[in-house]
Design a protein around this motif. Structure first.
Motif, mmCIF file in Angstrom:
data_model
loop_
_atom_site.group_PDB
_atom_site.id
_atom_site.type_symbol
_atom_site.label_atom_id
_atom_site.label_comp_id
_atom_site.label_asym_id
_atom_site.label_seq_id
_atom_site.Cartn_x
_atom_site.Cartn_y
_atom_site.Cartn_z
ATOM 1 N N GLY A 1 -82.145 71.682 56.790
ATOM 2 C CA GLY A 1 -82.705 70.248 57.102
ATOM 3 C C GLY A 1 -83.771 69.901 55.957
ATOM 4 O O GLY A 1 -84.453 68.975 56.194
ATOM 5 N N ILE A 2 -83.296 70.442 54.492
ATOM 6 C CA ILE A 2 -84.468 69.584 53.635
ATOM 7 C C ILE A 2 -83.637 68.200 53.644
ATOM 8 O O ILE A 2 -82.568 68.462 52.968
ATOM 9 C CB ILE A 2 -84.516 70.518 52.583
ATOM 10 N N ALA A 3 -84.662 67.629 52.872
ATOM 11 C CA ALA A 3 -84.261 65.845 52.535
ATOM 12 C C ALA A 3 -84.102 66.105 50.699
ATOM 13 O O ALA A 3 -85.301 66.049 50.255
ATOM 14 C CB ALA A 3 -85.071 65.064 53.498
ATOM 15 N N PHE A 4 -82.934 65.996 50.791
ATOM 16 C CA PHE A 4 -83.283 64.994 49.135
ATOM 17 C C PHE A 4 -81.991 64.194 49.017
ATOM 18 O O PHE A 4 -81.070 64.204 49.294
ATOM 19 C CB PHE A 4 -82.937 66.382 48.610
ATOM 20 N N ASP A 5 -81.552 63.845 47.533
ATOM 21 C CA ASP A 5 -80.430 62.814 47.601
ATOM 22 C C ASP A 5 -79.468 63.492 46.582
ATOM 23 O O ASP A 5 -78.346 63.167 46.631
ATOM 24 C CB ASP A 5 -81.027 61.622 46.176
ATOM 25 N N PHE A 6 -79.700 64.422 45.715
ATOM 26 C CA PHE A 6 -79.505 65.119 44.957
ATOM 27 C C PHE A 6 -79.627 65.780 44.075
ATOM 28 O O PHE A 6 -81.170 66.147 44.323
ATOM 29 C CB PHE A 6 -78.246 65.010 43.599
ATOM 30 N N ALA A 7 -78.582 67.401 43.304
ATOM 31 C CA ALA A 7 -79.590 68.699 43.293
ATOM 32 C C ALA A 7 -79.037 68.963 41.526
ATOM 33 O O ALA A 7 -78.061 68.200 40.907
ATOM 34 C CB ALA A 7 -78.767 70.137 43.595
ATOM 35 N N TYR A 8 -80.433 69.394 40.910
ATOM 36 C CA TYR A 8 -79.963 69.541 39.361
ATOM 37 C C TYR A 8 -80.799 70.580 39.366
ATOM 38 O O TYR A 8 -81.389 71.300 39.889
ATOM 39 C CB TYR A 8 -80.849 68.285 39.387
ATOM 40 N N THR A 9 -79.980 71.445 38.442
ATOM 41 C CA THR A 9 -80.778 72.641 37.762
ATOM 42 C C THR A 9 -79.947 72.645 35.977
ATOM 43 O O THR A 9 -79.544 71.877 35.730
ATOM 44 C CB THR A 9 -80.350 73.561 38.330
ATOM 45 N N ASN A 10 -80.854 73.199 35.671
ATOM 46 C CA ASN A 10 -80.572 73.116 33.784
ATOM 47 C C ASN A 10 -79.508 74.402 32.955
ATOM 48 O O ASN A 10 -79.093 75.637 34.044
ATOM 49 C CB ASN A 10 -81.941 73.608 33.137
ATOM 50 N N TYR A 11 -78.708 74.185 32.372
ATOM 51 C CA TYR A 11 -77.264 74.447 31.946
ATOM 52 C C TYR A 11 -77.987 75.296 31.245
ATOM 53 O O TYR A 11 -77.394 77.090 31.779
ATOM 54 C CB TYR A 11 -76.886 73.957 30.998
ATOM 55 N N GLY A 12 -79.369 75.677 31.393
ATOM 56 C CA GLY A 12 -79.241 77.445 29.924
ATOM 57 C C GLY A 12 -79.986 78.009 30.972
ATOM 58 O O GLY A 12 -80.315 79.424 31.012
ATOM 59 N N GLY A 13 -80.045 77.588 32.345
ATOM 60 C CA GLY A 13 -80.379 78.350 33.204
ATOM 61 C C GLY A 13 -79.513 79.725 33.724
ATOM 62 O O GLY A 13 -79.165 80.444 34.982
ATOM 63 N N LEU A 14 -78.320 78.960 33.371
ATOM 64 C CA LEU A 14 -77.132 79.847 34.131
ATOM 65 C C LEU A 14 -76.161 81.162 33.140
ATOM 66 O O LEU A 14 -76.083 80.475 32.390
ATOM 67 C CB LEU A 14 -75.974 78.924 33.966
ATOM 68 N N ARG A 15 -77.147 82.346 33.991
ATOM 69 C CA ARG A 15 -77.317 83.430 32.622
ATOM 70 C C ARG A 15 -75.733 84.338 31.951
ATOM 71 O O ARG A 15 -75.790 84.114 31.237
ATOM 72 C CB ARG A 15 -78.596 83.933 33.180
ATOM 73 N N LEU B 1 -68.828 77.293 36.937
ATOM 74 C CA LEU B 1 -70.358 77.768 37.217
ATOM 75 C C LEU B 1 -71.003 76.790 37.758
ATOM 76 O O LEU B 1 -72.255 76.929 38.215
ATOM 77 C CB LEU B 1 -70.861 78.536 35.956
ATOM 78 N N ASN B 2 -71.010 75.769 36.233
ATOM 79 C CA ASN B 2 -72.567 74.784 36.506
ATOM 80 C C ASN B 2 -72.046 73.579 38.063
ATOM 81 O O ASN B 2 -73.033 73.492 38.544
ATOM 82 C CB ASN B 2 -72.074 73.094 35.444
ATOM 83 N N ASN B 3 -70.793 73.544 38.928
ATOM 84 C CA ASN B 3 -70.500 73.041 39.601
ATOM 85 C C ASN B 3 -70.879 73.852 40.795
ATOM 86 O O ASN B 3 -71.452 73.451 42.266
ATOM 87 C CB ASN B 3 -69.476 72.971 39.756
ATOM 88 N N PHE B 4 -70.764 75.338 40.956
ATOM 89 C CA PHE B 4 -70.506 76.167 42.283
ATOM 90 C C PHE B 4 -72.099 76.388 41.696
ATOM 91 O O PHE B 4 -72.800 76.519 43.413
ATOM 92 C CB PHE B 4 -70.409 77.617 41.461
ATOM 93 N N PHE B 5 -73.308 76.435 41.202
ATOM 94 C CA PHE B 5 -74.698 76.595 40.791
ATOM 95 C C PHE B 5 -75.282 76.354 42.102
ATOM 96 O O PHE B 5 -75.885 75.508 42.690
ATOM 97 C CB PHE B 5 -75.187 77.157 39.844
ATOM 98 N N ALA B 6 -74.782 74.447 40.740
ATOM 99 C CA ALA B 6 -75.517 73.047 42.023
ATOM 100 C C ALA B 6 -74.812 72.971 43.486
ATOM 101 O O ALA B 6 -75.941 72.707 44.490
ATOM 102 C CB ALA B 6 -75.623 71.939 41.336
ATOM 103 N N ASP B 7 -74.257 72.787 44.011
ATOM 104 C CA ASP B 7 -72.986 72.424 45.287
ATOM 105 C C ASP B 7 -73.672 74.133 46.223
ATOM 106 O O ASP B 7 -74.025 73.579 47.471
ATOM 107 C CB ASP B 7 -71.904 72.879 45.095
ATOM 108 N N ALA B 8 -74.309 75.287 45.667
ATOM 109 C CA ALA B 8 -74.776 76.041 46.415
ATOM 110 C C ALA B 8 -75.775 75.830 46.624
ATOM 111 O O ALA B 8 -77.136 75.644 47.421
ATOM 112 C CB ALA B 8 -75.006 77.474 45.816
#
Length: 246
Positions: A96-110, A80-87
């Motif tokens: 077209g948004i410029a960034f290097d990597f994506a991150y979110t918090n573990y607690g946010g996966l409800r 679920l972590n990987n799916f969410f961040a990959d999405a």
């Protein structure tokens, strides 16, 4: 004569107003009214919202993906972590948004996602908040602190980066397949909740630049699922070693 009649009428209204009683609240009484199935239905209210309910039910019961398994979160990484961040990563890149990597918090996966048909309402349960995506830029030395922050917490969802946790510190960091360089600046795609310092994210006070995006986190998830669906693909996220423990 007309003026006299007007004056008499005015005086009469004033007199009536002066004689009218003034209501004052002298007592209140609290009463608990239980909400149960035995309460009578308000037919007028039911009729009022019925068209909206039909439309909403139709939308929320739309199948947005087919999953090959139950998708659960785990640390240091999980499907679920990987799916969410990959999405997040994939949908933002498509815009077209410029960034290097994506991150979110573990607690946010409800919630976990079920095996089989995944309905739209499940994505609202997974991401019930109206959080938007933002990009934040850090100096290289603070990116090291950023990954140490993730390592200390046991692992959070990331995409576009890999590292190993050793004694609650991040080592062997690569970003988009390239070894981390502390002399560079890096841009992180995350949620406004985290960028605002939510969930203990004090590391975000060290950012040097921020851009708020008009793109909801939930919409990024749904956009990614729609892309998979159009391509005829099922949902099958796996652990790929993006976060390891030494």
């Amino acid at each position: 004569m007309k003026n006299s009649l007007r004056n008499l009428a005015f005086l009469g209204l004033v007199a009536l107003g002066a004689c009218s009683p003034k209501l004052q609240l002298v007592k209140t009484e609290k009463k608990l009214i239980p909400i149960t199935e035995n309460l009578p239905k308000d037919s007028a209210m039911l009729a009022f919202y019925k068209p909206y309910r039909i439309k909403l039910d139709s939308l929320m019961n739309d199948v947005v993906a087919i999953s090959e398994m139950e998708i659960q979160k785990a640390q240091p990484e999980g499907p679920l972590n990987n799916f969410f961040a990959d999405a997040m990563y994939d949908s933002a890149k498509d815009k077209g948004i410029a960034f290097d990597f994506a991150y979110t918090n573990y607690g946010g996966l409800r919630i976990p996602l079920p095996k089989g048909e995944i309905y739209r309402y499940k994505i609202f349960e997974l991401m019930p908040f109206e959080n938007a995506l933002v990009t934040v830029k850090f100096k290289g030395e603070d990116i090291q602190r950023f990954f140490d922050y993730i390592a200390e917490g046991g692992g959070d969802p990331i995409s576009g980066a890999r590292f190993t946790i050793s004694n609650k510190k991040a080592i062997d960091i690569t970003i988009n397949g390239i070894p981390f360089d502390a002399s560079k600046t890096y841009t992180v795609l995350t949620s406004d909740y985290m960028a605002n310092g939510g969930d203990g994210g004090a590391i975000f006070t060290r950012l040097i630049e921020r851009e708020n995006l008009d793109f909801k986190l939930r919409d990024a998830i749904l956009q990614y699922l729609e892309k998979l669906k159009k391509a005829g693909k099922t949902l099958n996220p796996v652990n790929d070693g993006r976060i390891k423990i030494k």
